[in-house]
Write a protein that holds these residues in place. Structure first.
Motif, PDB file in Angstrom:
ATOM      1  N   ASN A 147     -19.023  -2.114   6.703  1.00  0.00           N
ATOM      2  CA  ASN A 147     -18.276  -0.937   7.148  1.00  0.00           C
ATOM      3  C   ASN A 147     -16.911  -0.822   6.471  1.00  0.00           C
ATOM      4  O   ASN A 147     -16.529   0.268   6.023  1.00  0.00           O
ATOM      5  N   ALA A 148     -16.155  -1.929   6.415  1.00  0.00           N
ATOM      6  CA  ALA A 148     -14.789  -1.871   5.906  1.00  0.00           C
ATOM      7  C   ALA A 148     -14.737  -1.860   4.380  1.00  0.00           C
ATOM      8  O   ALA A 148     -14.052  -1.030   3.772  1.00  0.00           O
ATOM      9  N   TRP A 149     -15.447  -2.783   3.752  1.00  0.00           N
ATOM     10  CA  TRP A 149     -15.385  -2.878   2.291  1.00  0.00           C
ATOM     11  C   TRP A 149     -16.441  -2.014   1.604  1.00  0.00           C
ATOM     12  O   TRP A 149     -16.262  -1.643   0.454  1.00  0.00           O
ATOM     13  N   GLY A 150     -17.524  -1.716   2.315  1.00  0.00           N
ATOM     14  CA  GLY A 150     -18.552  -0.855   1.741  1.00  0.00           C
ATOM     15  C   GLY A 150     -18.215   0.605   1.938  1.00  0.00           C
ATOM     16  O   GLY A 150     -17.702   1.277   1.034  1.00  0.00           O
ATOM     17  N   TYR A 151     -18.455   1.110   3.133  1.00  0.00           N
ATOM     18  CA  TYR A 151     -18.213   2.520   3.409  1.00  0.00           C
ATOM     19  C   TYR A 151     -16.722   2.869   3.401  1.00  0.00           C
ATOM     20  O   TYR A 151     -16.340   3.949   2.955  1.00  0.00           O
ATOM     21  N   GLY A 152     -15.874   1.976   3.891  1.00  0.00           N
ATOM     22  CA  GLY A 152     -14.451   2.276   4.003  1.00  0.00           C
ATOM     23  C   GLY A 152     -13.748   2.471   2.678  1.00  0.00           C
ATOM     24  O   GLY A 152     -12.700   3.125   2.618  1.00  0.00           O
ATOM     25  N   HIS A 153     -14.309   1.943   1.590  1.00  0.00           N
ATOM     26  CA  HIS A 153     -13.663   2.076   0.290  1.00  0.00           C
ATOM     27  C   HIS A 153     -14.051   3.358  -0.446  1.00  0.00           C
ATOM     28  O   HIS A 153     -13.389   3.730  -1.419  1.00  0.00           O
ATOM     29  N   VAL A 154     -15.093   4.046   0.005  1.00  0.00           N
ATOM     30  CA  VAL A 154     -15.520   5.268  -0.684  1.00  0.00           C
ATOM     31  C   VAL A 154     -14.425   6.338  -0.665  1.00  0.00           C
ATOM     32  O   VAL A 154     -14.088   6.905  -1.711  1.00  0.00           O
ATOM     33  N   PRO A 155     -13.824   6.675   0.511  1.00  0.00           N
ATOM     34  CA  PRO A 155     -12.762   7.693   0.478  1.00  0.00           C
ATOM     35  C   PRO A 155     -11.547   7.254  -0.323  1.00  0.00           C
ATOM     36  O   PRO A 155     -10.877   8.102  -0.931  1.00  0.00           O
ATOM     37  N   MET A 156     -11.255   5.964  -0.356  1.00  0.00           N
ATOM     38  CA  MET A 156     -10.121   5.518  -1.171  1.00  0.00           C
ATOM     39  C   MET A 156     -10.399   5.732  -2.658  1.00  0.00           C
ATOM     40  O   MET A 156      -9.545   6.244  -3.396  1.00  0.00           O
ATOM     41  N   ALA A 215      -5.747  19.417  -4.796  1.00  0.00           N
ATOM     42  CA  ALA A 215      -6.273  18.157  -5.343  1.00  0.00           C
ATOM     43  C   ALA A 215      -5.193  17.088  -5.341  1.00  0.00           C
ATOM     44  O   ALA A 215      -5.444  15.930  -4.978  1.00  0.00           O
ATOM     45  N   LEU A 216      -3.983  17.461  -5.738  1.00  0.00           N
ATOM     46  CA  LEU A 216      -2.885  16.502  -5.821  1.00  0.00           C
ATOM     47  C   LEU A 216      -2.559  15.917  -4.451  1.00  0.00           C
ATOM     48  O   LEU A 216      -2.514  14.691  -4.269  1.00  0.00           O
ATOM     49  N   SER A 217      -2.338  16.777  -3.467  1.00  0.00           N
ATOM     50  CA  SER A 217      -2.028  16.284  -2.121  1.00  0.00           C
ATOM     51  C   SER A 217      -3.261  15.752  -1.414  1.00  0.00           C
ATOM     52  O   SER A 217      -3.216  14.726  -0.727  1.00  0.00           O
ATOM     53  N   GLY A 218      -4.382  16.452  -1.588  1.00  0.00           N
ATOM     54  CA  GLY A 218      -5.603  16.061  -0.891  1.00  0.00           C
ATOM     55  C   GLY A 218      -6.122  14.710  -1.343  1.00  0.00           C
ATOM     56  O   GLY A 218      -6.640  13.937  -0.531  1.00  0.00           O
ATOM     57  N   GLY A 219      -5.985  14.401  -2.641  1.00  0.00           N
ATOM     58  CA  GLY A 219      -6.433  13.103  -3.134  1.00  0.00           C
ATOM     59  C   GLY A 219      -5.652  11.961  -2.515  1.00  0.00           C
ATOM     60  O   GLY A 219      -6.226  10.956  -2.066  1.00  0.00           O
ATOM     61  N   VAL A 220      -4.324  12.119  -2.475  1.00  0.00           N
ATOM     62  CA  VAL A 220      -3.488  11.082  -1.871  1.00  0.00           C
ATOM     63  C   VAL A 220      -3.780  10.965  -0.380  1.00  0.00           C
ATOM     64  O   VAL A 220      -3.885   9.860   0.173  1.00  0.00           O
ATOM     65  N   ALA A 221      -3.920  12.108   0.299  1.00  0.00           N
ATOM     66  CA  ALA A 221      -4.206  12.088   1.740  1.00  0.00           C
ATOM     67  C   ALA A 221      -5.547  11.414   2.018  1.00  0.00           C
ATOM     68  O   ALA A 221      -5.682  10.630   2.965  1.00  0.00           O
ATOM     69  N   LEU A 222      -6.533  11.705   1.188  1.00  0.00           N
ATOM     70  CA  LEU A 222      -7.857  11.086   1.363  1.00  0.00           C
ATOM     71  C   LEU A 222      -7.764   9.577   1.200  1.00  0.00           C
ATOM     72  O   LEU A 222      -8.378   8.815   1.963  1.00  0.00           O
ATOM     73  N   TYR A 223      -7.017   9.128   0.228  1.00  0.00           N
ATOM     74  CA  TYR A 223      -6.818   7.692   0.014  1.00  0.00           C
ATOM     75  C   TYR A 223      -6.156   7.053   1.241  1.00  0.00           C
ATOM     76  O   TYR A 223      -6.588   6.003   1.720  1.00  0.00           O
ATOM     77  N   LEU A 224      -5.093   7.692   1.744  1.00  0.00           N
ATOM     78  CA  LEU A 224      -4.376   7.143   2.902  1.00  0.00           C
ATOM     79  C   LEU A 224      -5.264   7.104   4.148  1.00  0.00           C
ATOM     80  O   LEU A 224      -5.241   6.126   4.904  1.00  0.00           O
ATOM     81  N   LEU A 225      -6.045   8.147   4.350  1.00  0.00           N
ATOM     82  CA  LEU A 225      -6.938   8.167   5.513  1.00  0.00           C
ATOM     83  C   LEU A 225      -8.041   7.123   5.359  1.00  0.00           C
ATOM     84  O   LEU A 225      -8.449   6.491   6.345  1.00  0.00           O
TER      85      LEU A 225
END
Length: 382
Positions: free
Chosen positions: A259-268, A297-307
């Protein structure tokens, strides 16, 4: 396995070499998305990343369980070749090169299954369920490369759904996970991905006059990449490893790893790709307004990474979740700045992330005292 035991197994240079080949997909995905920055382009990039990351994770679990002998190294080379050809086919994965991507993906899956079947009786039992489902997902990707629309996208959507199912129905407790190696492997691929995003941004400067605006974009883009690094590596990577090492139940440990390293890394990882595209779109246009697509894209990419990192921390029950969520909201809030002038949004994002880093460290500063906290921050950053 205790923390001390897990710390003894570390990532080999061959695995790092494998990661370098895999992360080439980040450059290719960023380039493809930059040429089609639309909802459909984003969906396609997400589907490609999902299926490729699943098999990268499969190889990470594989080398976590068994050391690469001479024969295994040869098979790993075949798997690397499959990843390389897949990456080369990414720009036309939903077009003319779909069958090339599909054949390469099938090769990667077959090599993975063969390697795991030589890892001992427990692996054989596990692969009785996991192997056929992985091959079914690969067959769906290949079918998607051969069939016309709408069947093409339906097959591509079905493939990650099969893989998600595979993650939960196979006997995950049969995995033997070395926490130190497992966390380090994923940490290395994250730092390589962030570095590869800088290369993707740099490629946008090839035909741009290097004036003050271009240099400012480059420096601010580097600042954003730095805080993406800080978010993941300022201590949370080590704390995450300790949580995984502290899991004594094999099933719970495997589920957490999945969950954490598999699925959780996809949005990052997707956030890194989208952020690179957003920064790339500002190259040569620092003092001009951005269209809404690149600004999002600029803000959304960073936000997606943070989430994505917030979800990672939440799964591990570590602190810092709400700092990431608040940072994501603020980063999204400055999107209109880019529609006014690109450099304003580009400057606001690292400032927000820097403020978040300071706010997150304030409790430690109060607890330890300023001098000791600065030293602690330096050790984490190092």
């Amino acid at each position: 396995m205790t923390t001390s035991e897990s710390a003894g197994i570390r990532v080999s240079t061959l695995e790092l070499f494998f990661d370098l080949v895999f992360v080439f997909t980040v450059t290719q995905l960023a380039d493809a998305l930059a040429h089609d920055l639309s909802p459909r382009g984003l969906i396609d990039a997400t589907l490609i990343l999902a299926v490729v990351w699943w098999m990268y994770s499969g190889y990470a679990w594989l080398t976590n369980a068994v050391a690469p002998t001479t024969t295994r190294r040869t098979l790993l080379l075949a798997g690397m070749a499959g990843f390389l050809v897949m990456a080369l086919a990414i720009p036309e994965a939903f077009g003319a090169y779909g069958w090339i991507f599909g054949v390469s993906y099938l090769l990667v899956n077959v090599v993975h299954s063969v390697l795991f079947l030589h890892a001992g009786p427990a692996a054989v039992r596990m692969m009785r369920t996991l192997g056929p489902l992985n091959l079914l997902a690969a067959a769906l990707v290949l079918a998607g490369g051969l069939l016309p629309e709408p069947w093409r996208h339906l097959c591509w959507i079905a493939a990650p759904l099969v893989q998600i199912t595979a993650g939960y129905v196979h006997p995950a407790e049969m995995h033997s996970i070395s926490a130190g190696h497992f966390a380090e492997r994923h940490s290395l691929v994250m730092i390589i991905a962030i570095g590869e995003s800088i290369i993707a941004i740099g490629l946008g400067f090839r035909e741009v006059h290097l004036d003050g605006g271009a240099i400012l974009v480059a420096v601010l883009g580097l600042g954003i990449a730095y805080y993406l690094w800080w978010c993941y590596f300022a201590g949370d990577d080590k704390r995450a490893e300790h949580v995984l090492a502290g899991m004594s139940d094999p099933l719970r440990r495997a589920r957490l790893a999945l969950n954490a390293w598999g699925y959780g890394h996809v949005p990052m990882l997707l956030g890194i790709v989208v952020t690179a595209v957003g920064v790339k779109k500002t190259v040569g246009h620092a003092f001009e307004p951005l269209h809404w697509g690149p600004a999002f894209a600029l803000s959304g990419g960073v936000a997606l990474y943070l989430l994505g990192h917030a979800a990672f921390l939440r799964l591990l029950r570590l602190s810092g979740v709400w700092h990431r969520v608040a940072g994501a909201a603020l980063v999204l809030a400055v999107t209109p700045l880019g529609h006014l002038v690109a450099v304003a949004q580009l400057a606001a994002i690292p400032l927000i992330m820097a403020a978040g880093a300071i706010a997150e460290d304030l409790p430690r500063i109060r607890r330890l005292g300023m001098a000791e906290a600065i030293g602690d921050f330096g050790r984490n950053a190092g």
